[in-house]
Design an enzyme around this catalytic site. Structure first.
Site, PDB file in Angstrom:
ATOM      1  N   HIS A 107      46.017  25.964  27.453  1.00 34.32           N
ATOM      2  CA  HIS A 107      44.654  26.460  27.504  1.00 34.32           C
ATOM      3  C   HIS A 107      43.895  25.908  28.715  1.00 34.32           C
ATOM      4  CE1 HIS A 107      45.493  27.917  23.506  1.00 34.32           C
ATOM      5  NE2 HIS A 107      44.291  28.468  23.435  1.00 34.32           N
ATOM      6  N   GLU A 131      24.834  47.986  26.361  1.00 32.33           N
ATOM      7  CA  GLU A 131      25.509  48.912  27.277  1.00 32.33           C
ATOM      8  C   GLU A 131      26.583  49.664  26.523  1.00 32.33           C
ATOM      9  OE1 GLU A 131      27.334  46.503  30.291  1.00 32.33           O
ATOM     10  OE2 GLU A 131      28.445  45.298  28.842  1.00 32.33           O
ATOM     11  N   LYS A 191      32.780  40.450  34.920  1.00 33.17           N
ATOM     12  CA  LYS A 191      33.759  41.526  34.733  1.00 33.17           C
ATOM     13  C   LYS A 191      35.141  40.926  34.484  1.00 33.17           C
ATOM     14  CE  LYS A 191      34.334  46.221  36.546  1.00 33.17           C
ATOM     15  NZ  LYS A 191      33.695  46.907  35.408  1.00 33.17           N
ATOM     16  N   ARG A 195      52.294  27.942  29.542  1.00 29.09           N
ATOM     17  CA  ARG A 195      51.119  28.260  28.743  1.00 29.09           C
ATOM     18  C   ARG A 195      50.384  26.987  28.304  1.00 29.09           C
ATOM     19  NH1 ARG A 195      48.919  29.379  23.809  1.00 29.09           N
ATOM     20  NH2 ARG A 195      47.824  31.391  23.621  1.00 29.09           N
ATOM     21  N   TYR A 214      38.133  41.346  37.271  1.00 24.81           N
ATOM     22  CA  TYR A 214      38.549  42.555  37.986  1.00 24.81           C
ATOM     23  C   TYR A 214      37.340  43.318  38.485  1.00 24.81           C
ATOM     24  CZ  TYR A 214      37.074  45.770  34.248  1.00 24.81           C
ATOM     25  OH  TYR A 214      36.339  46.512  33.364  1.00 24.81           O
ATOM     26  N   ARG A 248      30.108  41.834  43.465  1.00 27.89           N
ATOM     27  CA  ARG A 248      30.238  41.563  42.038  1.00 27.89           C
ATOM     28  C   ARG A 248      31.546  40.841  41.730  1.00 27.89           C
ATOM     29  NH1 ARG A 248      29.806  46.595  38.026  1.00 27.89           N
ATOM     30  NH2 ARG A 248      31.857  47.040  38.941  1.00 27.89           N
TER      31      ARG A 248
END
Length: 286
Positions: free
Chosen positions: A102, A183, A146, A100, A33, A52
């Site tokens: 992996h 951070e 991110k 579902r 995101y 980014r």
């Protein structure tokens, strides 16, 4: 509309949007995101946020089914549905939808989602004091990406709230026993020592913040030396100034860490730096 939600071409209020349970973002957090703010229908630093976003997608092997221009147009078009002064814009892409498993098919069709919500825009937000706590960084080696896997950040932010402070600062233990600052749970962390801006390097232990990028540009334009290097919690606590940055807050001055008073000893460098950042933030969205 007060809020706007978008999911693969569908548009509604956020509370009315329905997303399949088989979206891999729901079952695995399999997505990335980005987010920024918009004011007067103008998006702050969109190009840098899209740079980014594309790096994040590449890092987790998501191939978008939309172009950069198409996403730009979607975000700008969605903004026309709201009328307030300032909004948070959040967008994410997940790998796709399916039973579902992996492992994933390399030809999966990504799901694009956007949320636009009102936000308060107040210069006083930059001028109020911020208080931090420290915590061992147990996150993965993909913190420079991110991703939507934010559980450690969420828990750290919750612990900060429960301790009546504003933010958690993560640190990693080095082989020699040093505590390297990485951070915050939702910010980048910086310090000023002897008139020099010091910030952590953009390796795989931190997310390269867009506000951080603007901070370095502002410092250099003011003739302020910049050093990108690892530093310890002890160094942070003895710095002349400590502050945190993000695209929705810009620069918040830190006055305490772990209950100890810190910084507040170099207004001559910090105040012009913060002023330039905030003025740029406002000017770009006029």
């Amino acid at each position: 509309m007060e809020t706007v939600a978008y999911y693969n071409g569908k548009i509604s209020e956020i509370d009315d949007m329905m997303i399949p349970m088989t979206d891999r973002g729901f079952t695995f957090g399999d997505g990335v995101y980005d987010a920024t703010m918009a004011r007067h229908q103008k998006i702050f630093a969109l190009d840098e946020h899209l740079d980014r976003f594309w790096r994040s997608m590449a890092a987790v092997m998501i191939t978008p089914n939309f172009t950069r221009e198409e996403l730009t147009n979607i975000l700008n078009d969605l903004l026309t549905n709201v009328t307030g002064e300032a909004y948070m814009i959040y967008w994410q892409v997940t790998r796709g939808t399916g039973r579902r498993s992996h492992s994933f098919p390399l030809d999966a069709t990504p799901n694009l989602a956007v949320m636009i919500t009102p936000m308060s825009l107040d210069r006083g937000k930059q001028e109020r004091p911020y208080r931090l706590r420290t915590e061992l960084d147990i996150r993965s080696g993909l913190t420079h990406v991110k991703t939507i896997n934010l559980l450690p950040n969420v828990l750290a932010a919750q612990r900060a709230m429960q301790e009546s402070v504003d933010e958690t600062v993560f640190y990693r233990m080095a082989a020699n026993g040093d505590t390297r600052v990485t951070e915050g749970s939702k910010t980048n962390v910086h310090m000023i020592k002897a008139g020099k801006l010091i910030t952590a390097p953009t390796d795989k232990l931190i997310l390269p913040g867009i506000a951080r990028q603007h901070l370095l540009q502002a410092a250099r334009s003011l003739g302020m030396p910049v050093e990108e290097r690892a530093f310890t919690v002890a160094e942070l606590k003895t710095a002349d100034e400590v502050f945190i940055t993000s695209s929705t807050m810009m620069a918040g001055r830190v006055v305490s860490i772990d209950g100890e008073s810190v910084g507040q000893r170099d207004e001559a460098h910090f105040i012009p730096l913060r002023t330039q950042l905030v003025d740029e933030w406002y000017a770009e969205t006029e």
